[in-house]
Scaffold this active site. Structure first.
Site, PDB file in Angstrom:
ATOM      1  N   HIS A 182       0.835  -1.203   0.000  1.00 54.06           N
ATOM      2  CA  HIS A 182       0.000   0.000   0.000  1.00 54.06           C
ATOM      3  C   HIS A 182       0.870   1.254   0.000  1.00 54.06           C
ATOM      4  O   HIS A 182       0.689   2.158  -0.814  1.00 54.06           O
ATOM      5  CB  HIS A 182      -0.901  -0.035   1.239  1.00 54.06           C
ATOM      6  CG  HIS A 182      -1.751   1.180   1.431  1.00 54.06           C
ATOM      7  ND1 HIS A 182      -3.122   1.145   1.333  1.00 54.06           N
ATOM      8  CD2 HIS A 182      -1.436   2.471   1.735  1.00 54.06           C
ATOM      9  CE1 HIS A 182      -3.601   2.356   1.553  1.00 54.06           C
ATOM     10  NE2 HIS A 182      -2.605   3.182   1.804  1.00 54.06           N
ATOM     11  N   GLU A 183       1.846   1.291   0.908  1.00 54.97           N
ATOM     12  CA  GLU A 183       2.726   2.454   0.997  1.00 54.97           C
ATOM     13  C   GLU A 183       3.648   2.548  -0.220  1.00 54.97           C
ATOM     14  O   GLU A 183       3.962   3.648  -0.695  1.00 54.97           O
ATOM     15  CB  GLU A 183       3.555   2.384   2.284  1.00 54.97           C
ATOM     16  CG  GLU A 183       2.736   2.302   3.560  1.00 54.97           C
ATOM     17  CD  GLU A 183       1.742   3.434   3.692  1.00 54.97           C
ATOM     18  OE1 GLU A 183       1.965   4.517   3.107  1.00 54.97           O
ATOM     19  OE2 GLU A 183       0.722   3.255   4.368  1.00 54.97           O
ATOM     20  N   HIS A 200       1.864   4.251  -3.079  1.00 56.34           N
ATOM     21  CA  HIS A 200       1.894   5.713  -2.936  1.00 56.34           C
ATOM     22  C   HIS A 200       3.238   6.263  -3.422  1.00 56.34           C
ATOM     23  O   HIS A 200       3.299   7.207  -4.209  1.00 56.34           O
ATOM     24  CB  HIS A 200       1.716   6.111  -1.473  1.00 56.34           C
ATOM     25  CG  HIS A 200       0.318   6.007  -0.962  1.00 56.34           C
ATOM     26  ND1 HIS A 200      -0.767   6.553  -1.614  1.00 56.34           N
ATOM     27  CD2 HIS A 200      -0.173   5.431   0.179  1.00 56.34           C
ATOM     28  CE1 HIS A 200      -1.863   6.310  -0.899  1.00 56.34           C
ATOM     29  NE2 HIS A 200      -1.535   5.631   0.178  1.00 56.34           N
TER      30      HIS A 200
END
Length: 266
Positions: free
Chosen positions: A58-59, A62
């Site tokens: 998820h990170e 980004h």
């Protein structure tokens, strides 16, 4: 290309992440084969490790999207290595989400990679950077539920099927919570570039408390009931039924003892 400006070492996958993947693989194998004497412990370790992997991805989503949008600083910060220890707030990104999974079985969004927004031009790019994280949870949920909606469960051991069902529930809750247009969450980050400057200034002081606000609101019985009804409806449409979700969480919380209902279920 933008990535050419980053050093190779900035993009090398961290041994920490490789270790988490190894734990996921080994405990997934133990869950599949029934190798562990305590199946609940194997499910607990497998789901927890897989959940941390999804948080790292998820990170990473980004950061990778930010890199291609113009913020080359994410490489030097270590965000491209998938090392959770490099995040701005490892406590918020990893520890608290894991604790909430253990305590309540909810995929609480974490997240703390610092993007230098001033390096990025274009509102669509800003929105895409914010959307990239929860879209990863959506993809993870699709993968976890694929055996269910593809009707490909023949030969899949019961405990592994239950573990996948619970992991899918975590991914769906994380995706929905992250997409809420609440300051401090990714959903607000998607719409923020399109808001007027005055509105953004008014909302900015509340950003640090957005996640807390969501948590408090979810404690309201009526909201909690409607929220999880939405989650269960989505999972039902993906082929994951109530029994599989319930028994997955039951196995995960092995210290409470596995219910007789799940023990005899096939």
């Amino acid at each position: 290309m933008t990535t050419a400006i980053t050093r190779h070492s900035d993009r090398r996958i961290s041994p920490v992440f490789v270790g988490i993947l190894a734990v996921t693989a080994v405990t997934g194998w133990a869950t599949w084969t029934g190798f562990a004497e305590q199946p609940g412990l194997a499910v607990f370790l497998f789901v927890t490790a897989a959940w941390i992997v999804s948080l790292c991805l998820h990170e990473y989503a980004h950061a990778r999207t930010a890199l291609h949008s113009g913020d080359i600083s994410v490489g030097a910060k270590g965000y491209l290595t998938l090392n959770p220890l490099k995040y701005t707030h490892a406590l918020l990104s990893i520890v608290i989400p894991v604790v909430f999974v253990i305590m309540g079985g909810i995929g609480l969004p974490g997240g703390a990679v610092f993007i230098e927004r001033g390096r990025i031009r274009g509102r669509w790019r800003h929105s895409l950077i914010s959307a990239a994280g929860p879209l990863t949870n959506v993809l993870f949920a699709v993968v976890c539920t694929a055996p269910f909606w593809l009707d490909a469960l023949d030969g899949v051991p019961r405990d592994f099927r239950f573990a996948l069902a619970f992991l899918a529930l975590l991914q769906v809750t994380a995706a929905i919570l992250n997409f809420l247009p609440v300051p401090g969450l990714d959903g607000y980050g998607v719409i923020e570039p399109w808001l007027s400057h005055s509105i953004k200034r008014q909302v900015e002081p509340f950003a640090p408390f957005g996640l807390l606000l969501v948590f408090v609101v979810l404690m309201l019985p009526a909201v909690n009931r409607e929220f999880f009804q939405l989650i269960y409806t989505l999972l039902d449409n993906l082929g994951v039924n109530d029994l599989e979700r319930y028994c997955g969480q039951d196995l995960y919380r092995f210290w409470q003892g596995t219910s007789e209902y799940c023990s005899i279920s096939s």
